[in-house]
Write an enzyme that holds these catalytic residues in place. Structure first.
Site, short mmCIF file in Angstrom:
data_model
loop_
_atom_site.label_atom_id
_atom_site.label_comp_id
_atom_site.label_asym_id
_atom_site.label_seq_id
_atom_site.Cartn_x
_atom_site.Cartn_y
_atom_site.Cartn_z
N GLU A 34 35.83 -51.06 42.71
CA GLU A 34 35.46 -51.73 41.46
C GLU A 34 36.03 -53.14 41.58
OE1 GLU A 34 37.45 -50.57 37.84
OE2 GLU A 34 35.97 -51.61 36.60
N ARG A 260 45.29 -39.53 47.41
CA ARG A 260 45.45 -40.97 47.59
C ARG A 260 46.81 -41.27 48.19
NH1 ARG A 260 45.10 -43.19 42.00
NH2 ARG A 260 43.77 -44.49 43.19
N LYS A 270 46.58 -50.79 40.54
CA LYS A 270 46.08 -52.13 40.21
C LYS A 270 46.72 -52.65 38.94
CE LYS A 270 41.38 -51.84 42.06
NZ LYS A 270 39.98 -51.71 41.63
#
Length: 558
Positions: A34, A260, A270
């Site tokens: 994204e 992850r 983020k």
RNA sequence: UGGGGCGUAGCCAAGUGGUUAAGGCAACGGGUUUUGAUCCCGUCAUUCGUAGGUUCGACUCCUACCGCCCCAGCCA
């Protein structure tokens, strides 16, 4: 499959069996960022996985931006991400894709769902939707708009699209099951009104599809066979499958989830990285202390080191925390193999060699890399006055040879690549600090074994005073002083290590470093790996970043 | 708490009924060394979250329990 000896991970096994059973003739994966932030090393794991799988199985990998939310996304991130993926060393197949390329198709599919009575326009507001959704233990309640006719929903949906409806007043929802134990299946919102300009489609759309309504369909449109994402999307998989099953999509992709990457002493979200930047706790997304790809790159970590590290990681369904030493190992391993050697004295003190002709300069040829003579030699000037590190000298003659393998008053030491020298006396200032060391060279010892009776205690680095290049060194330490900054009682920013950046000025680098170039990696012998800072360095003031120090013998005397 | 996942060494992990329970990181010994680096050699789980059960045989199958993660955005 590749020639790798490693056992196959669960995704590779699935792919292998899909290929063996004829389920697919070839595979296609995708990396779907994204564009709302910069890529970090966690993304690198996903990039290496997706592109690596494609390579291993002779397939292709797409790069697709998941740009369904204009509120947080922008073109600057798109450019940076493209640059980072290239830098990491990967090439996607064909054109770069964007979820926004599919907005029209997605809208038609939304109309299709409405027309077959599997979606409806709902007028519940944010708060009401939440209440009707139920909780983890209580089932949800049907929206009063759920049984509205397809015809009416179609009209309303069109009005939403045209911008005739206020933001928040209506949503399009999939009609699935408000009683599902999986909350994601309780009539999820698939379109919301946002009267915002999109970085690619401008003002064309007033409504935007949700992630769930866009991702799987985008995969299907691109012929993605294996759609790999992280563990937190496991609960979304039934919804992913529902859209694929209920829409006339051109292919049937499948979603697989893996754990992850987490690394201790680091923060990889983020949101948190953005906070560090916004609150000016670091000097931007490319601050060398940041785990972003840009930060790592500026710090001097090579793309190859990151790839090697990622390849060493397990692809599994456990969400573990990798020790930072594992990353550091691959960083050093790569740098050790490829970095040119050089010398730089960081805490300089003069060593005057009295039996060496004062006006003379001798050029010593020293290998750029001790184990790779093919890399050639560098010219290192030697003269009667040199700098050595203060920590490499002591007047304390009681220290054993094993304890202190450097220069001791009255004893011998080897200058790296040069002469064996002896310290004979010291000059001190009024405060009793060593101002200068006096000594002498042992003739004919360059490149020669020590003469009988002389046993240098060790080897130290040095730089000729007359030829030294002044430079600034930026030494980095861990950004956080605790292994799990996100798990303490305090906000994670409270654990920032105040010594994460130490600037040392007036360091003395050997002459050849005057020609150091950005992007090149160097090992300053006995110290660590360094590279020119791409933003702060200039020819008149060289600034080196310390990528990482050399491993240290725990018994090393400090 | 409903649902979905996961528990093998300090960390990451392989292992899918019979193997001495891979490998990497870390750590610790030793050797080589003109970088206290690199390199080389060696040590490092009688035990697989716990407790029962099935079996000649269980990390692998069954049952119960314990622990951790994710889901209640018109974020992704």
């Amino acid at each position: 499959m590749s020639n790798r000896e490693e056992p196959l991970n669960f995704i590779e096994k699935t792919i292998q069996s899909d290929l063996d059973s004829g389920g697919f003739s070839s595979i296609r994966t995708r990396f779907p960022p994204e564009p709302n932030g910069y890529l970090h090393i966690g993304h690198a794991k996903s990039i290496c996985l997706n592109f690596g799988l494609a390579t291993s199985f002779s397939g292709e990998c797409n790069l697709r931006f998941d740009d369904t939310n204009p509120e947080k996304e922008d073109g600057e991130f798109v450019r940076a991400i493209i640059d980072d993926v290239k830098w990491l060393g990967f090439q996607w197949d064909g054109e770069i894709r964007y979820a926004s390329d599919y907005f029209l198709k997605l809208y038609e599919w939304a109309q299709h769902l409405v027309s077959v009575n599997k979606a409806y326009v709902c007028e519940l507001d944010l708060d009401e939707i939440r209440r009707y959704r139920g909780t983890l233990t209580e089932k949800g309640t049907n929206s009063p708009y759920r049984d509205r006719s397809p015809e009416e929903s179609l009209v309303l949906l069109e009005r939403m699209r045209k911008g005739e409806i206020d933001e928040g007043a209506m949503t399009l929802r999939a009609k699935i099951d408000m009683g599902s134990p999986n909350i994601n299946m309780r009539d999820p919102v698939i379109y919301r009104i946002k009267k915002l300009e999109h970085q690619r489609t401008g003002a064309e759309w007033k409504i935007y599809p949700s992630y769930d309504f866009a991702h799987g369909q985008g995969d299907a449109l691109e012929g993605i066979t294996h759609s790999i994402c992280t563990l937190e999307f496991q609960a979304n998989r039934p919804l992913y499958d529902w859209f694929i099953a209920n829409l006339p999509v051109p292919s049937k992709p499948r979603q697989y989830e893996f754990g992850r990457l987490n690394i201790n002493y680091l923060v990889l979200s983020k949101r948190k990285l953005k906070k560090l930047v916004d609150d000016k706790l670091v000097d931007g997304w490319d601050d060398p202390r940041m785990p972003t790809l840009r930060g790592l790159r500026r710090r001097g970590v090579s793309a190859r080191a990151i790839r090697d590290f990622c390849d060493s990681l397990a692809i599994a369904k456990t969400d573990g925390i990798v020790d930072i030493s594992q990353l550091e190992h691959f960083v050093r391993d790569d740098l050790n193999r490829h970095a040119y050697r050089g010398m730089c004295v960081m805490n300089p003190v003069r060593l005057s060699l009295h039996n060496y002709e004062a006006a003379k300069t001798e050029i010593l040829d020293i290998p750029r890399h001790p184990d790779r003579l093919d890399l050639g030699l560098r010219e290192v000037p030697f003269s009667s006055t040199i700098f050595i590190d203060r920590n490499d000298f002591t007047e304390d003659t009681s220290l054993s040879r094993k304890k202190f393998k450097r220069l001791v008053l009255g004893d011998y030491v080897r200058l790296r690549g040069g002469y064996i020298v002896k310290a004979t006396s010291v000059d001190k200032n009024a405060r009793g600090e060593v101002q200068q060391i006096n000594g002498e060279i042992v003739e004919k010892t360059v490149g020669q074994a020590p003469p009988a009776g002389i046993k240098p205690r060790g080897v130290i680095h040095w730089v000729s005073e007359a030829h030294a290049v002044n430079c600034t060194i930026r030494q980095y330490d861990r950004l956080f002083s605790t292994a799990f900054p996100e798990e303490g009682n305090k906000p994670f920013v409270d654990y920032i290590n105040p010594k994460s950046l130490v600037i040392k000025r007036n360091c003395k680098a050997e002459a050849s470093l005057k020609n150091a170039s950005i992007g090149e990696h160097y090992q300053f012998e006995r110290e660590g790996y360094y590279c020119l800072d791409s933003v702060l360095s200039c020819p008149s003031d060289l600034v080196f970043n310390c990528t990482i120090g050399l491993r240290e013998n725990p018994d090393k005397y400090k």
